[in-house]
Design a protein around this motif. Structure first.
Motif, PDB file in Angstrom:
ATOM      1  N   UNK A  96       0.734  -1.210  -0.041  1.00 33.48           N
ATOM      2  CA  UNK A  96      -0.088   0.032  -0.059  1.00 33.48           C
ATOM      3  C   UNK A  96       0.692   1.313   0.104  1.00 33.48           C
ATOM      4  N   UNK A  97       2.140   1.169   0.369  1.00 30.42           N
ATOM      5  CA  UNK A  97       2.798   2.284   0.784  1.00 30.42           C
ATOM      6  C   UNK A  97       3.520   2.477  -0.580  1.00 30.42           C
ATOM      7  N   UNK A  98       4.065   1.570  -1.132  1.00 32.66           N
ATOM      8  CA  UNK A  98       4.850   1.850  -2.256  1.00 32.66           C
ATOM      9  C   UNK A  98       4.306   1.265  -3.711  1.00 32.66           C
ATOM     10  N   UNK A  99       3.068   1.148  -3.595  1.00 37.66           N
ATOM     11  CA  UNK A  99       2.412   0.542  -4.816  1.00 37.66           C
ATOM     12  C   UNK A  99       2.842  -0.568  -5.650  1.00 37.66           C
ATOM     13  N   UNK A 100       3.149  -0.439  -6.973  1.00 39.89           N
ATOM     14  CA  UNK A 100       3.697  -1.266  -7.797  1.00 39.89           C
ATOM     15  C   UNK A 100       4.882  -0.604  -8.332  1.00 39.89           C
ATOM     16  N   UNK A 101       5.977  -0.932  -7.631  1.00 37.62           N
ATOM     17  CA  UNK A 101       7.235  -0.372  -7.904  1.00 37.62           C
ATOM     18  C   UNK A 101       7.266   1.373  -7.971  1.00 37.62           C
ATOM     19  N   UNK A 102       6.537   1.959  -7.021  1.00 39.49           N
ATOM     20  CA  UNK A 102       6.591   3.249  -6.860  1.00 39.49           C
ATOM     21  C   UNK A 102       5.518   3.911  -7.675  1.00 39.49           C
ATOM     22  N   UNK A 103       4.873   3.126  -8.499  1.00 46.95           N
ATOM     23  CA  UNK A 103       3.446   3.571  -9.087  1.00 46.95           C
ATOM     24  C   UNK A 103       2.336   3.186  -8.345  1.00 46.95           C
ATOM     25  N   UNK A 104       1.397   4.141  -8.510  1.00 46.44           N
ATOM     26  CA  UNK A 104       0.190   3.740  -7.865  1.00 46.44           C
ATOM     27  C   UNK A 104      -0.856   2.970  -8.779  1.00 46.44           C
ATOM     28  N   UNK A 105      -1.700   2.151  -8.244  1.00 49.63           N
ATOM     29  CA  UNK A 105      -2.364   1.180  -9.160  1.00 49.63           C
ATOM     30  C   UNK A 105      -2.918   1.938 -10.382  1.00 49.63           C
ATOM     31  N   UNK A 106      -3.182   3.130 -10.273  1.00 54.28           N
ATOM     32  CA  UNK A 106      -3.795   3.862 -11.480  1.00 54.28           C
ATOM     33  C   UNK A 106      -2.655   4.018 -12.430  1.00 54.28           C
ATOM     34  N   UNK A 107      -1.727   4.584 -12.090  1.00 51.52           N
ATOM     35  CA  UNK A 107      -0.579   4.908 -12.936  1.00 51.52           C
ATOM     36  C   UNK A 107       0.066   3.409 -13.527  1.00 51.52           C
ATOM     37  N   UNK A 108       0.129   2.596 -12.711  1.00 58.21           N
ATOM     38  CA  UNK A 108       0.647   0.936 -13.239  1.00 58.21           C
ATOM     39  C   UNK A 108      -0.333   0.652 -14.334  1.00 58.21           C
ATOM     40  N   UNK A 109      -1.759   0.780 -14.057  1.00 49.99           N
ATOM     41  CA  UNK A 109      -2.748   0.429 -15.135  1.00 49.99           C
ATOM     42  C   UNK A 109      -2.455   1.186 -16.381  1.00 49.99           C
ATOM     43  N   UNK A 110      -2.075   2.554 -16.154  1.00 52.24           N
ATOM     44  CA  UNK A 110      -2.161   3.338 -17.768  1.00 52.24           C
ATOM     45  C   UNK A 110      -0.841   2.769 -18.325  1.00 52.24           C
ATOM     46  N   UNK A 111       0.183   2.363 -17.458  1.00 50.49           N
ATOM     47  CA  UNK A 111       1.706   1.828 -18.222  1.00 50.49           C
ATOM     48  C   UNK A 111       1.383   0.828 -19.080  1.00 50.49           C
ATOM     49  N   UNK A 112       0.465  -0.142 -18.438  1.00 45.54           N
ATOM     50  CA  UNK A 112       0.244  -1.357 -19.096  1.00 45.54           C
ATOM     51  C   UNK A 112      -0.716  -1.326 -20.261  1.00 45.54           C
ATOM     52  N   UNK A 113      -1.608  -0.334 -20.058  1.00 46.05           N
ATOM     53  CA  UNK A 113      -2.470  -0.019 -21.377  1.00 46.05           C
ATOM     54  C   UNK A 113      -1.650   0.786 -22.511  1.00 46.05           C
ATOM     55  N   UNK A 114      -0.756   1.567 -22.129  1.00 45.93           N
ATOM     56  CA  UNK A 114       0.130   1.978 -23.038  1.00 45.93           C
ATOM     57  C   UNK A 114       0.970   1.168 -24.010  1.00 45.93           C
ATOM     58  N   UNK A 115       1.468   0.152 -23.190  1.00 48.41           N
ATOM     59  CA  UNK A 115       2.214  -1.061 -23.885  1.00 48.41           C
ATOM     60  C   UNK A 115       1.087  -2.134 -24.289  1.00 48.41           C
ATOM     61  N   UNK A 116      -0.130  -2.038 -24.409  1.00 41.46           N
ATOM     62  CA  UNK A 116      -1.219  -3.068 -24.830  1.00 41.46           C
ATOM     63  C   UNK A 116      -0.772  -4.616 -23.810  1.00 41.46           C
ATOM     64  N   UNK A 117      -0.636  -4.265 -22.564  1.00 38.78           N
ATOM     65  CA  UNK A 117      -0.416  -5.169 -21.800  1.00 38.78           C
ATOM     66  C   UNK A 117      -1.865  -5.413 -20.802  1.00 38.78           C
ATOM     67  N   UNK A 118      -2.142  -6.489 -20.269  1.00 34.05           N
ATOM     68  CA  UNK A 118      -2.814  -6.798 -19.252  1.00 34.05           C
ATOM     69  C   UNK A 118      -2.326  -7.416 -18.055  1.00 34.05           C
ATOM     70  N   UNK A 119      -2.821  -7.547 -16.821  1.00 32.00           N
ATOM     71  CA  UNK A 119      -2.241  -7.973 -15.688  1.00 32.00           C
ATOM     72  C   UNK A 119      -3.436  -8.849 -14.917  1.00 32.00           C
ATOM     73  N   UNK A 120      -3.544 -10.242 -15.465  1.00 29.98           N
ATOM     74  CA  UNK A 120      -4.691 -11.007 -14.720  1.00 29.98           C
ATOM     75  C   UNK A 120      -4.490 -11.455 -13.451  1.00 29.98           C
ATOM     76  N   UNK A 121      -3.163 -11.390 -12.916  1.00 31.81           N
ATOM     77  CA  UNK A 121      -2.938 -11.860 -11.548  1.00 31.81           C
ATOM     78  C   UNK A 121      -1.702 -11.172 -10.899  1.00 31.81           C
ATOM     79  N   UNK A 122      -1.532 -11.146  -9.587  1.00 28.52           N
ATOM     80  CA  UNK A 122      -0.389 -10.647  -9.023  1.00 28.52           C
ATOM     81  C   UNK A 122      -0.333 -11.351  -7.684  1.00 28.52           C
ATOM     82  N   UNK A 123       0.891 -11.665  -7.284  1.00 30.70           N
ATOM     83  CA  UNK A 123       1.146 -12.328  -6.078  1.00 30.70           C
ATOM     84  C   UNK A 123       1.573 -11.035  -4.964  1.00 30.70           C
ATOM     85  N   UNK A 124       0.828 -11.517  -3.836  1.00 31.26           N
ATOM     86  CA  UNK A 124       0.649 -10.615  -2.629  1.00 31.26           C
ATOM     87  C   UNK A 124       1.088 -11.377  -1.430  1.00 31.26           C
ATOM     88  N   UNK A 125       1.785 -10.789  -0.567  1.00 31.25           N
ATOM     89  CA  UNK A 125       2.133 -11.477   0.551  1.00 31.25           C
ATOM     90  C   UNK A 125       1.172 -11.635   1.624  1.00 31.25           C
TER      91      UNK A 125
END
Length: 288
Positions: A70-99
Motif C-alpha cells: 500500500x505504501x509503495x504501490x507497484x514499484x513506486x507507481x500507484x495502481x492507476x499509474x501502473x494500469x495506465x503504463x500497461x495500457x500504453x504497452x497493450x498489456x494486461x495483468x490477470x494476476x498478482x502475487x501478494x504477501x
C-alpha cells in the motif's frame, strides 16, 4: 469400388477436417503468453517504464505482478499509474502475487488493500505466493492455512476476484500419510480456491504434473512455466532448453483447466531480455 456417393461422403469428411483443424490450431495459437515480473526483479525497480516496454516488445501480452504494498504501490507507481503504463504497452495483468503471511497469522487488514489494488488494475486473481517456514511445520499448520485461504477466498469472490495458491516444493513433503499440498487441495472449496501450479517446482519435488491434473481436474487455472537446467536441476533456464517435458504437459492443459500461462525464470546465463524473448518464442511456436 468408389461410387460417387462414397466419394462425396469422403470429400465432405476431409473438408470438415480441413475446416476443423485450423480452427483448433487458431484457438491454441491465440492463447496469450504472460510473464511473472519477478523474472526481472533486478531491472524492474530501476526502470519500471523501460522494463514493461521491453516485456511487450518481447511478445508478451500479460504480466503477473509481485511485491505490491500500500505504501509503495507497484514499484513506486500507484495502481492507476501502473494500469495506465500497461495500457500504453497493450498489456494486461490477470494476476498478482501478494504477501499473505501476516493474513495467515491472523491479521486481516492487508487483504482489503490487495483487493482494491487488484481491482484498480483489472486483475482477476490474487495469488498467495509463498508460506513462511513458521507457518508450515505440521499437517495442523496446513489445515490452518487452508482455513485462512478459504476465508480470504470468500472476500475475494465477493469482490469479483479469485484467490489462488502458488506452490514451491516444500508443500509436497510427507507429513505422516499426507502432504501440505494434499491438505490445501482437499480442505479448500474447488469453486473458491484455485491453484497456480509452478511446473518447475512440481518436477523438482519428483512429481508428475499431468498426474496432478488428472487427480484434481480444473483446479490449476494458472501455470508458471519455467524449465529445469539439464546439468544443474536446482536452477532454471529458458523454456525449451531444459529437461522438463512441456509438450506432454501442454497436451493435458484442458484437464488442468489452465487459463493463464506465465513464463518465469530466476537464473540467467545471458541477458535476461534475450532469455525472456527466447522463452516466449519457444512457448508460442512449440507448445501452443
Amino acid at each position: 469400388m468408389t461410387t460417387r456417393r462414397n466419394f462425396l461422403q469422403q470429400a465432405s469428411l476431409l473438408t470438415a477436417g480441413v475446416l476443423l483443424v485450423p480452427s483448433c490450431v487458431m484457438a491454441k495459437a491465440n492463447q496469450n503468453v504472460g510473464i511473472q515480473l519477478y523474472t526481472l526483479r533486478e531491472q524492474l525497480p530501476k526502470d519500471v517504464q523501460g522494463v514493461i516496454g521491453k516485456v511487450a516488445k518481447a511478445g508478451y501480452k500479460e504480466v503477473e505482478t509481485y511485491g505490491y504494498s500500500k505504501e509503495n504501490g507497484f514499484w513506486g507507481l500507484t495502481p492507476k499509474e501502473f494500469s495506465q503504463l500497461l495500457k500504453k504497452n497493450k498489456l494486461t495483468t490477470p494476476s498478482g502475487h501478494f504477501g499473505f503471511d501476516a493474513y495467515i497469522s491472523g491479521k486481516d487488514e492487508d487483504l482489503q488493500s490487495y483487493i482494491e489494488a487488484a481491482k484498480a488494475v483489472d486483475m482477476k486473481y490474487i495469488i498467495v505466493p509463498y508460506l513462511g517456514e513458521n507457518l508450515r511445520q505440521t499437517a495442523g499448520d496446513y489445515r490452518h492455512v487452508a482455513q485462512r485461504l478459504s476465508k480470504a477466498a470468500e472476500e475475494c469472490n465477493a469482490a469479483g476476484l479469485t484467490l489462488a495458491y502458488h506452490n514451491h516444493d516444500f508443500e509436497f513433503k510427507n507429513l505422516g500419510d499426507t502432504t501440505g499440498y494434499d491438505i490445501l487441495l482437499s480442505e479448500t472449496d474447488p469453486n473458491l480456491v484455485k491453484f497456480e501450479l509452478d511446473l518447475y517446482w512440481v518436477v523438482r519435488a519428483g512429481l508428475d504434473p499431468v498426474k496432478l491434473f488428472k487427480e484434481n481436474e480444473g483446479r490449476f487455472e494458472l501455470w508458471h512455466v519455467k524449465d529445469m537446467d539439464k546439468s544443474t536441476p536446482t536452477i532454471n533456464t529458458e523454456v525449451g532448453s531444459g529437461s522438463i517435458n512441456f509438450k506432454e504437459i501442454f497436451n493435458n492443459a484442458k484437464v488442468a483447466g489452465v487459463k493463464h500461462i506465465l513464463v518465469e525464470q530466476e537464473n540467467f546465463s545471458k541477458d535476461p531480455f534475450q532469455s525472456i524473448t527466447q522463452s516466449y518464442t519457444y512457448v508460442k511456436e512449440n507448445l501452443l
